[in-house]
Structures are given as C-alpha cells and as structure tokens.
Design a protein around this motif. Structure first.
Motif, PDB file in Angstrom:
ATOM      1  N   VAL A 214       3.710   1.824  13.125  1.00 16.02           N
ATOM      2  CA  VAL A 214       2.654   0.809  13.046  1.00 16.02           C
ATOM      3  C   VAL A 214       1.477   1.356  13.837  1.00 16.02           C
ATOM      4  O   VAL A 214       1.545   1.474  15.069  1.00 16.02           O
ATOM      5  N   ILE A 240       2.771   1.448   8.462  1.00 12.27           N
ATOM      6  CA  ILE A 240       1.908   0.270   8.377  1.00 12.27           C
ATOM      7  C   ILE A 240       0.600   0.602   9.081  1.00 12.27           C
ATOM      8  O   ILE A 240       0.600   0.942  10.267  1.00 12.27           O
ATOM      9  N   TRP A 262      -2.509  -2.281   5.939  1.00 17.51           N
ATOM     10  CA  TRP A 262      -2.456  -3.264   7.012  1.00 17.51           C
ATOM     11  C   TRP A 262      -1.659  -4.479   6.556  1.00 17.51           C
ATOM     12  O   TRP A 262      -1.813  -4.944   5.422  1.00 17.51           O
ATOM     13  N   ASP A 265       0.476 -10.040  11.130  1.00 18.73           N
ATOM     14  CA  ASP A 265       1.400  -9.917  12.261  1.00 18.73           C
ATOM     15  C   ASP A 265       2.813 -10.359  11.913  1.00 18.73           C
ATOM     16  O   ASP A 265       3.788  -9.740  12.355  1.00 18.73           O
ATOM     17  N   VAL A 268       4.518  -7.584  10.072  1.00 19.49           N
ATOM     18  CA  VAL A 268       4.829  -6.494  11.005  1.00 19.49           C
ATOM     19  C   VAL A 268       6.062  -6.853  11.822  1.00 19.49           C
ATOM     20  O   VAL A 268       6.978  -6.030  12.000  1.00 19.49           O
TER      21      VAL A 268
END
Length: 392
Positions: A214, A240, A262, A265, A268
């Motif tokens: 990430v 990511i 992207w 949150d 992720v």
C-alpha cells in the motif's frame, strides 16, 4: 489564549494530515494556515475551520503543478502572517515551520522530516542521468542540471536557517530526531504519529496467500523491489496505490502481480486483514501503513532502515516478533526476507502484531502532545481530555 496551526499544504489526506486531524481535535478553536488548499481534498474536521492560504494557493488549478513552484515556497510561507497568537504549532515536512510568527508566540514544530528533496532523498526525487534523460531526469552536466543543484543547495541552507524560528521540535520518530540533529543541529522530543487502532483492527476472515503493498507509486517508495521480488519468486502480490511510477511498475510485473489503484480506507483495511503479509520496501520517516497492518493482526516484511526499525519487531529483536527486516534495498535481499518469513511463519501471531500497534494509538498521541504543551506553557487552559477549553 489564541492558537494557530500551520500545515504545509492541504491537497490530499495522507500521514501528515492524520496528525493534523488530531491537532484539530486537541485545539478546536485554532486558526489554520497553509500554502495550498483544495476544498474536499481532506476531511471535515480540517475543512470546517477557518483556513488561510498563501497567495500561491490562489493560482488557478494549482494542485496540478504546485510541486514545480518549489523555489517560491520560502517566499510564500513568509507571507503567511501568523501574528497575534500565543501558541503556534507547525506540522512540517517542507516549509510550514518557516511561517512569519510573532516573536512573543511559543512555536512548536511537529517535524515529519526535514525537507526530503533537499537533504537525504535529493537523488531519489531528482534523478540524474548523463545520457538518456528519461522521465524526470536531468543531465547533471547541463545548465539546467547545474541550476537545479544551485536552487536545491539554496533551499537546504534556507531550511537550516529557519530552524532557528522554532522554540521546540517534536520528531515523529527517532529516525527523524537524528535527522533534525544532523540537519538543524537542534534537539527534539519524539512523539510518534497517531494510528486509528479502532478502525484498523483484526477481523474473523480467512487469510489468503497474497502479499500486499500500500503506497504512493513514486521512486523513493521502492515499490519496484516488491514487484521484482514477487515476480522472481512467483508469489502473488497486490499493489494498492497510484503515482508516476505505475506504468514502469506494470512493465516490470509478472502475472503474479496485480494493481488495484487507489482504494478507500475500508477496502485497504479489508486487504490488510486478509493478506499473508504487508511488504514495506522503502525507507520512511515513520510509516503509518506497517502499523495499520499490525493493528489488523498482519505481519510486515520491511526494509530495516528508518521508521520501520521502530515499529516492526523481527525475531532477532523480540520474543514476540511482528515481522522481518531485509537489510539492503535490493531485490535479492527482499526475496531472501520473503523466504525467511515463510520458513518462520509459525513465529508470527496476530495478537502480538496487534499489541505492538497499540503503542501508537491516537489516544497516546493526544496525551503526549498535551503533556508536552503543558510543560512548555503551563498556563494554557487544556482540560483532562486534551481539548482547548475555549472550544467548550
């Protein structure tokens, strides 16, 4: 008592802005100053307050080219007139600490790092090639290369001088504390950045056999190491993030590597809860993502330099390890670390990862900021929860 916050720019929501959010919670009546601001680029708790931007911030579509205005940053930040305040807290990785502050005010700088692009990461941000310039590269022998170096040298000297405008430095890690000592010849106190360990938490979901990165896809993050290592080992990897390196990374990647761009949150977090391990291949000042991964119970494979040496516990340093370090920023070293992680996978437990991450919880950050401010300004009216009483 009047309080002001100064932040480099508000054009996105990354680690520095997460620190700013907690400062806004602690000091809800504080005015906010910044070089650039684009509405909707951050979060409501920041955008709901009075934001004053520099004259550069009024240029049309400036968020698309603001990095090219770097030589003008010193002039612009000095036009931010932060006068009439008793306490000024700057959140700085570039020029925020150099705002024009009244000599009567107490100035505390929360330093994310001295300016990377003029100090320790100059070559990573501004690559040089004697031939075949490539993307973003400049021939160091050309007049343009010499001009660039002169500007960066001037910015480095300016950045060093403006450290004298700060009364107290707070460093976001011991790594940055050492950089402050080397670059500014100033001492500092370490307060680690805040991590939302309520949001980033373990989940009862099955683990999958893929590794995760990430990151912004920019050169100094060294995502290429993870892409090459996983391609070489034929290990599945999900990347990511977006950035200038994306096209090149896709060309390097084998069939085992996927790019997700992207993600919000919540998505992720879902991947952090499910992946086999997070790979963190670059040298960072602190690095929030490895802590967020550990908060989700996920171990980390990280370069053993910079902030990761303070947040990731390898087996040789702890009886309850939370990951492994690789020693050199090269594909072979990372590949060896991945294989070591797989051989020793029984050593890594979600509970140990989670417990280690709790050392960086937001509540701890707020308590330590309040304690430091009270120490240097005992008359500041802060209540026990760490909020400015004037907000009530």
């Amino acid at each position: 008592m009047r309080i002001a916050l100064v932040h480099d720019w508000l054009l996105g929501y990354r680690g520095g802005e997460r620190v700013l959010v907690e400062l806004c919670r602690l000091f809800p009546q504080a005015d906010l100053f910044t070089l650039f601001y684009r509405r909707g680029s951050t979060v409501p708790i920041i955008e709901q307050r009075r934001i004053r931007r520099s004259w550069l911030g009024y240029l049309p579509m400036v968020q698309r080219y603001y990095r090219w205005l770097l030589p003008l940053f010193p002039l612009a930040v000095r036009t931010l007139r932060v006068g009439g305040y008793d306490l000024v807290i700057s959140s700085s990785h570039a020029v925020a600490k150099a705002a024009a502050i009244s000599p009567k005010a107490v100035h505390i700088c929360y330093c994310h790092t001295p300016m990377r692009y003029v100090w320790h990461l100059r070559r990573e941000y501004f690559p040089e090639r004697a031939s075949g310039w490539g993307r973003g590269a400049v021939d160091p022998r050309s007049w343009l290369g010499q001009l660039r170096e002169s500007i960066l040298d001037w910015l480095q000297a300016w950045d060093c001088r403006t450290a004298d405008h700060v009364d107290y430095f707070l460093a976001n890690s011991r790594t940055v504390q050492q950089r402050i000592r080397e670059c500014y010849r100033r001492e500092s106190h370490v307060i680690y950045p805040p991590v939302d360990t309520d949001f980033y938490r373990p989940a009862r979901v099955p683990r999958r056999e893929y590794y995760l990165v990430v990151s912004a896809l920019v050169p100094y993050k060294r995502v290429d190491l993870a892409v090459r290592a996983c391609t070489q080992l034929r290990r599945p990897l999900l990347v990511i993030g977006r950035g200038s390196e994306e096209r090149r990374l896709r060309q390097l990647a084998g069939h085992e590597v996927r790019f997700a761009g992207w993600l919000p949150d919540a998505s992720v977090r879902d991947h952090l809860q499910r992946c086999r391990a997070l790979i963190f291949p670059g040298e960072e000042d602190f690095g929030l993502v490895p802590v967020e991964a550990q908060a989700c119970g996920t171990p980390v494979i990280a370069l053993g330099k910079g902030g990761a040496t303070e947040t990731v516990l390898p087996p040789e340093c702890s009886p309850r390890p939370t990951g492994v370090w690789f020693r050199e920023a090269c594909v072979e070293s990372l590949a060896d670390a991945i294989l070591r992680f797989e051989r020793e996978s029984r050593l890594f437990h979600p509970e140990a990862c989670r417990q280690n991450a709790l050392r960086f919880d937001r509540a701890i950050f707020r308590r330590e900021i309040v304690a430091f401010v009270r120490r240097v300004m005992p008359d500041l009216p802060l209540d026990a929860s760490g909020s400015d009483r004037q907000a009530a």
